[in-house]
Enzyme design. Structure first.
Site, short mmCIF file in Angstrom:
data_model
loop_
_atom_site.label_atom_id
_atom_site.label_comp_id
_atom_site.label_asym_id
_atom_site.label_seq_id
_atom_site.Cartn_x
_atom_site.Cartn_y
_atom_site.Cartn_z
N SER A 19 0.95 -1.18 0.02
CA SER A 19 0.21 0.03 -0.04
C SER A 19 0.96 1.24 -0.11
O SER A 19 2.15 1.26 0.59
CB SER A 19 -0.85 0.08 1.22
OG SER A 19 -1.75 1.26 1.44
N ASN A 21 -0.71 3.89 1.18
CA ASN A 21 -1.59 4.83 2.03
C ASN A 21 -0.81 4.82 3.53
O ASN A 21 -0.75 3.82 4.11
CB ASN A 21 -3.02 4.09 2.30
CG ASN A 21 -3.98 4.92 3.34
OD1 ASN A 21 -3.59 5.36 4.11
ND2 ASN A 21 -5.27 5.06 2.46
N ASP A 80 -7.70 -5.91 0.06
CA ASP A 80 -8.70 -5.54 -0.52
C ASP A 80 -10.03 -5.67 0.07
O ASP A 80 -10.50 -6.72 0.59
CB ASP A 80 -8.79 -6.05 -2.02
CG ASP A 80 -9.26 -5.23 -3.06
OD1 ASP A 80 -8.97 -4.15 -3.19
OD2 ASP A 80 -10.40 -5.73 -3.57
N SER A 81 -10.77 -4.60 0.27
CA SER A 81 -12.05 -4.47 0.97
C SER A 81 -13.06 -3.38 0.30
O SER A 81 -12.84 -2.79 -0.39
CB SER A 81 -12.03 -4.10 2.37
OG SER A 81 -11.24 -2.62 2.32
N HIS A 161 -14.48 6.19 8.46
CA HIS A 161 -14.31 6.88 7.06
C HIS A 161 -15.17 6.11 6.11
O HIS A 161 -15.75 4.86 6.37
CB HIS A 161 -12.68 6.66 6.90
CG HIS A 161 -12.35 4.92 6.88
ND1 HIS A 161 -11.80 4.60 8.06
CD2 HIS A 161 -12.08 4.18 6.07
CE1 HIS A 161 -11.41 3.27 7.92
NE2 HIS A 161 -11.61 2.99 6.60
N ASP A 164 -18.64 4.12 6.23
CA ASP A 164 -19.20 4.00 7.75
C ASP A 164 -20.45 4.75 8.31
O ASP A 164 -21.21 4.18 8.91
CB ASP A 164 -17.97 4.28 8.71
CG ASP A 164 -16.86 3.07 8.61
OD1 ASP A 164 -17.01 2.33 7.77
OD2 ASP A 164 -15.92 3.69 9.18
N LYS A 184 -15.46 0.03 16.91
CA LYS A 184 -15.91 -0.50 15.54
C LYS A 184 -14.46 -1.44 15.10
O LYS A 184 -14.80 -2.55 14.49
CB LYS A 184 -15.81 0.68 14.68
CG LYS A 184 -15.93 0.46 13.11
CD LYS A 184 -15.07 1.23 12.25
CE LYS A 184 -14.71 0.60 10.94
NZ LYS A 184 -14.05 1.71 10.17
N HIS A 189 -14.99 -5.91 9.49
CA HIS A 189 -14.43 -7.08 8.52
C HIS A 189 -13.13 -7.08 8.73
O HIS A 189 -12.36 -8.27 8.39
CB HIS A 189 -14.92 -6.66 7.27
CG HIS A 189 -14.82 -5.20 6.59
ND1 HIS A 189 -15.17 -4.09 7.67
CD2 HIS A 189 -14.08 -4.71 5.77
CE1 HIS A 189 -14.96 -3.09 7.04
NE2 HIS A 189 -14.30 -3.24 5.91
#
EC number: 3.6.1.66
Length: 207
Positions: A19, A21, A80-81, A161, A164, A184, A189
């Site tokens: 990533s 990020n 990956d989501s 984010h 959500d 959360k 997941h």
């Protein structure tokens, strides 16, 4: 060729997070704390980001992990989501980020979901996260986490984010964005996928 085995990371190993990020790097660094594994990102190593051309979460996670492992000659982890909505035949799914566009306009993406559902009474939705650990020799380990819920409207909450504010987990009166981040993250997941990855692939954690 995809090779699958039961190989684990060892204390002292370096793991590449596939990533660029910085927020994702911070999140996974916190999750890996205490396991003795050093995490570096593909961005820090200057690795290119592969195009996500697969038709599934698992396929895209594998593409990213394999590319980082091959380029770095180190084990690499990718995720990956996305959000899947029953009334939209599973969309946005693997295109969840792309629905928000280059500007990451998630309010517009949430409004698109709401408009797409229209008067359909079926508001079922689910988040999926797939983690893939790839080794330079082609070995792959894949772990999936899923949480079911429904689409709430209007959006509620200022935490979290992405989607959500419109995702309300089964058994909850709150959306993800109305929950404290730690609460959360304990049921999400990605947390479910990470627990499976941790139990199968990481060395034991030490305080």
């Amino acid at each position: 060729m995809t090779i699958s085995d039961t190989r684990r990371l060892a204390a002292g190993d370096t793991l590449v997070l596939a990533s660029h990020n910085a927020g994702k790097l911070a999140e996974f660094s916190a999750l890996l704390a205490g396991h003795g594994v050093t995490l570096v990102s593909a961005g820090q190593l200057g690795l290119p980001e592969p195009e996500e051309t697969a038709d599934s979460f698992a396929g895209n996670a594998a593409l990213k992990a394999r590319a980082a492992a091959t380029a770095s000659n180190l084990p690499a982890l990718a995720d990956d989501s996305g959000l899947c909505v029953a009334a939209l035949d599973g969309a946005p799914g693997i295109y969840s980020a792309r629905w928000a566009g280059p500007a990451k306009d998630f309010p517009a993406a949430m409004a698109r979901i709401h408009a797409g559902i229209g008067g359909n009474p079926d508001r079922a939705a689910w988040f999926i996260s797939v983690l893939c650990l790839a080794w330079p020799d082609g070995t792959l380990r894949t772990f999936e986490g899923r949480i079911d819920g429904r689409i709430a409207w209007p959006p509620r909450g200022g935490n979290g984010h992405g989607y959500d504010p419109v995702f309300q987990p089964v058994g909850e009166a709150r959306t993800f964005a109305e929950m404290p981040e730690a609460e959360k993250n304990a049921i999400s997941h990605r947390a479910l996928a990470f627990v499976r990855f941790r139990d199968d692939c990481l060395p034991p954690a030490h305080p």
